[in-house]
Enzyme design. Structure first.
Site, mmCIF file in Angstrom:
data_model
loop_
_atom_site.group_PDB
_atom_site.id
_atom_site.type_symbol
_atom_site.label_atom_id
_atom_site.label_comp_id
_atom_site.label_asym_id
_atom_site.label_seq_id
_atom_site.Cartn_x
_atom_site.Cartn_y
_atom_site.Cartn_z
ATOM 1 C CG HIS A 91 -4.199 53.017 26.820
ATOM 2 N ND1 HIS A 91 -3.556 52.561 25.502
ATOM 3 C CD2 HIS A 91 -5.516 52.773 26.496
ATOM 4 C CE1 HIS A 91 -4.396 51.908 24.895
ATOM 5 N NE2 HIS A 91 -5.659 52.034 25.173
ATOM 6 N NE ARG A 146 -6.209 48.449 27.183
ATOM 7 C CZ ARG A 146 -5.012 49.077 27.059
ATOM 8 N NH1 ARG A 146 -4.475 49.053 28.458
ATOM 9 N NH2 ARG A 146 -4.446 48.791 26.298
ATOM 10 C CD GLU A 155 -1.504 55.165 24.991
ATOM 11 O OE1 GLU A 155 -0.715 55.786 24.307
ATOM 12 O OE2 GLU A 155 -1.425 54.066 25.346
ATOM 13 C CG HIS A 206 3.270 48.463 22.567
ATOM 14 N ND1 HIS A 206 3.403 47.180 22.994
ATOM 15 C CD2 HIS A 206 1.707 48.687 22.758
ATOM 16 C CE1 HIS A 206 2.264 46.716 23.918
ATOM 17 N NE2 HIS A 206 1.445 47.649 23.713
#
Ligand code: PXP
Length: 238
Positions: free
Chosen positions: A44, A46, A71, A191
């Site tokens: 993921h 960022r 993601e 999650h």
């Protein structure tokens, strides 16, 4: 039906970044996770690259021989990266750059046109698409209209309620999965899933294609690995 386990290795990158070097090496961990039986690797990235870096995504591509899932929030930089790496799956997440971690799914009605455009780009590149959604039937009906292949159910509320003993919250996820399946979508989830709550989720939620797990899996690896490692040190210190 077997549910695939995609191991999220962001936490390994967080550990590496804490010391500034390349230890632990995320490439090595991605290889090990696959050797030990993971069905895929998730990252993921960022925009501030505080965990996994964009360069890691490129370096991981040749070593991820199982499913690679990237993601993130589909800002231009993210879209370019995904198109360069060509993972097997991209998961679109509506997270803010400053958010500690993802904390809500898409409003698939409000952002429908935006999602539709982006999904088309990824599909044309041969990448399977998924979007992060809350277990809300209306949002799943909206999701199917975007042209998405799969949804990823946001499981934080399940994990939090399960920990308090409120197992019935799983029903909402089972209904969401049923509807998504009826509408022709694949179903992922993630999650806060962990070794305590995963079996019940798997038992109750039908048609579950994949779960992606990061935080708890790393913590549990420490818990279950620590005894062995301390023994190994003590042997060397005899
Ligand atoms: N799915 C999404 C969209 C996420 O953002 C995360 C956390 O990065 C996960 C799954 C995995 O969650 P956890 O680290 O709690 O297992």
């Amino acid at each position: 039906m077997k549910t695939k386990l995609s191991v999220n290795i962001n936490k390994i990158a967080t550990l590496r970044n804490a010391r500034g070097g390349n230890y632990p090496d995320v490439i090595e961990f991605a290889k090990r996770a696959q050797d030990y039986g993971a069905d895929g690797i998730t990252i993921h990235p960022r925009p501030d690259e505080r965990h996994i870096r964009y360069a890691d995504a490129l370096a991981l591509r040749p070593v991820v021989h199982k499913e690679f899932n990237i993601e993130g929030n589909p800002i231009d930089k993210f879209i370019d990266l995904v198109l360069r790496v060509k993972p097997e799956q991209v998961t679109l997440v509506p997270d803010d750059p400053n958010q500690l971690t993802s904390d809500h799914g898409w409003d698939t009605w409000q952002h429908q046109n935006f999602l539709k455009e982006i999904i088309k780009v990824f599909k044309n590149a041969g990448i399977r698409t998924s979007i992060f959604v809350d277990p809300d039937l209306k949002m799943i009906e909206g999701a199917v209209k975007t042209g998405i292949d799969r949804i990823e159910l946001y499981t934080e509320s399940y994990a939090a309620e399960y920990a308090k003993g409120n197992k019935s919250v799983v029903d909402q996820f089972a209904k969401a999965a049923d509807l998504a399946h009826q509408l022709g979508l694949g179903i992922n989830a993630g999650h806060d899933l962990n070794l305590q709550n995963i079996a019940y989720f798997k038992e109750k939620v039908p048609h579950l294609d994949e779960v992606s797990i990061g935080h708890a899996l790393v913590v549990e690896s420490l818990i279950y690995g620590m005894e062995n490692v301390i023994r190994m040190y003590q042997q060397k210190l005899q």
